[in-house]
Enzyme design. Structure first.
Site, short mmCIF file in Angstrom:
data_model
loop_
_atom_site.label_atom_id
_atom_site.label_comp_id
_atom_site.label_asym_id
_atom_site.label_seq_id
_atom_site.Cartn_x
_atom_site.Cartn_y
_atom_site.Cartn_z
N LYS A 13 -10.02 20.93 -3.46
CA LYS A 13 -11.40 20.54 -3.12
C LYS A 13 -12.24 20.26 -4.35
CE LYS A 13 -12.56 24.01 -0.82
NZ LYS A 13 -13.46 25.07 -0.34
N ARG A 88 -20.42 28.63 6.07
CA ARG A 88 -19.20 29.38 6.34
C ARG A 88 -19.07 29.77 7.80
NH1 ARG A 88 -16.17 30.73 2.21
NH2 ARG A 88 -17.10 30.96 0.15
N ARG A 127 -1.81 28.08 -11.11
CA ARG A 127 -3.12 27.53 -11.42
C ARG A 127 -3.77 28.24 -12.61
NH1 ARG A 127 -7.77 27.37 -6.88
NH2 ARG A 127 -7.80 29.60 -7.25
N ARG A 160 -6.42 33.45 -12.57
CA ARG A 160 -7.04 34.47 -11.70
C ARG A 160 -6.05 35.59 -11.43
NH1 ARG A 160 -10.71 32.31 -6.91
NH2 ARG A 160 -10.05 34.29 -6.08
N ARG A 171 -5.27 35.67 1.70
CA ARG A 171 -6.51 34.88 1.57
C ARG A 171 -6.47 33.67 2.51
NH1 ARG A 171 -6.32 33.85 -4.51
NH2 ARG A 171 -7.71 32.11 -4.18
#
Ligand SMILES: [Zn+2]
Length: 220
Positions: A13, A88, A127, A160, A171
Site C-alpha cells: 500500500k 478502520r 522487509r 521490524r 496480524r
C-alpha cells in the site's frame, strides 16, 4: 481525487500510495503518523487522546475522526488526498463520509490491495525500511544496491521485530476480521475496487490506475 487505501500488511500500500501521490499531486495521510505527531506535539486533540491511552483505553472515534478532518483542511489536500490507516471501522467511515459530503468533497474510490497470506508472509519476513527516509526494501523483491544501506539517502536499513511468520499470520487474521465490515460498507456504496497486488510494483500501479479510472474520469 480522494482515496482510501485498504489492504493487509505486506500488500504494498505504502509504495502504491507514493506513486499515486506523485502522479496526481495528492497528500498522503498515514493516520498512525498523524496520530503520533498530534500526541507528541501535545495539541489539544493529542492531549485528549493521551488521557485515554494513559488509562489503557481506546481513543474514541470522535477524537481520531476530528484529527483526520482537521488534517484534510490543510492546503496540500487541494488536489486530493490518500488516506492510509483510516477509517478502520464502519462508524469511522460514516463520520468521514458525512464530513466530506458536508464539504462537497466525497470520496472518489476505496482501493483494496489483495495478496495471499503466503505472499504476505514472504514479503514481510524479508522487509527492511530505511531508518532515515523510511523507504521500503525487500531482500526478495527489491534489494538495496549495498546490503543494509538505503540506495537513496545512505541511511541504515532496519527490520521490524514483529516480522516473524507466526506474528505475521496473527496480524493478517486480526486485519481481516477488522476490515471485513468496512469493506462491505464501501462495497455497498459502489466505491470499493479490489486490486490483485501479487505482482511487480509497476504492474500493480497500472492496475491501480485502471481501478480508479473505473470510478472517475482521469482524462481531465
Ligand atoms: Zn533512505
Amino acid at each position: 481525487m480522494r482515496i482510501v487505501l485498504l489492504g493487509p500488511p505486506g500488500a504494498g500500500k505504502g509504495t502504491q500510495a507514493r506513486r499515486l501521490a506523485e502522479r496526481y499531486n495528492l497528500a498522503i495521510i498515514a493516520t498512525g503518523d498523524l496520530f503520533r505527531s498530534e500526541v507528541a506535539r501535545g495539541t489539544p486533540l493529542g492531549l485528549q487522546a493521551q488521557r485515554y491511552m494513559d488509562r489503557g483505553e481506546y481513543v474514541p472515534d470522535e477524537i481520531v475522526v476530528k484529527m483526520v478532518l482537521d488534517r484534510l483542511d490543510k492546503p496540500d489536500t487541494r488536489d486530493g488526498f490518500i488516506l492510509d490507516g483510516f477509517p478502520r471501522t464502519p462508524r469511522q467511515a460514516i463520520a468521514l463520509d458525512n464530513a466530506l459530503a458536508g464539504k462537497g468533497r466525497p470520496l472518489s474510490a476505496v482501493l483494496k490491495f489483495s495478496i495471499s497470506d503466503g505472499m504476505a508472509v514472504k514479503r514481510l519476513a524479508s522487509r527492511w525500511t530505511c531508518s532515515r527516509c523510511k523507504r521500503p526494501y525487500n531482500t526478495e523483491f527489491k534489494r538495496p544496491r549495498v546490503e543494509g544501506i538505503c540506495d537513496v539517502c545512505g541511511g541504515q536499513l532496519t527490520r521490524r521485530e514483529d516480522d516473524d511468520e507466526a506474528t505475521i499470520r496473527r496480524r493478517l487474521e486480526v486485519y481481516r476480521e477488522e476490515t471485513e465490515p468496512l469493506e462491505l460498507y464501501f462495497w455497498e456504496r459502489g466505491l470499493l475496487r479490489e486490486i490483485d497486488a501479487e505482482a511487480r510494483e509497476e504492474i500493480v500501479a497500472d492496475r491501480t490506475i485502471e481501478a480508479i479510472s473505473d470510478l472517475i474520469d482521469l482524462s481531465t
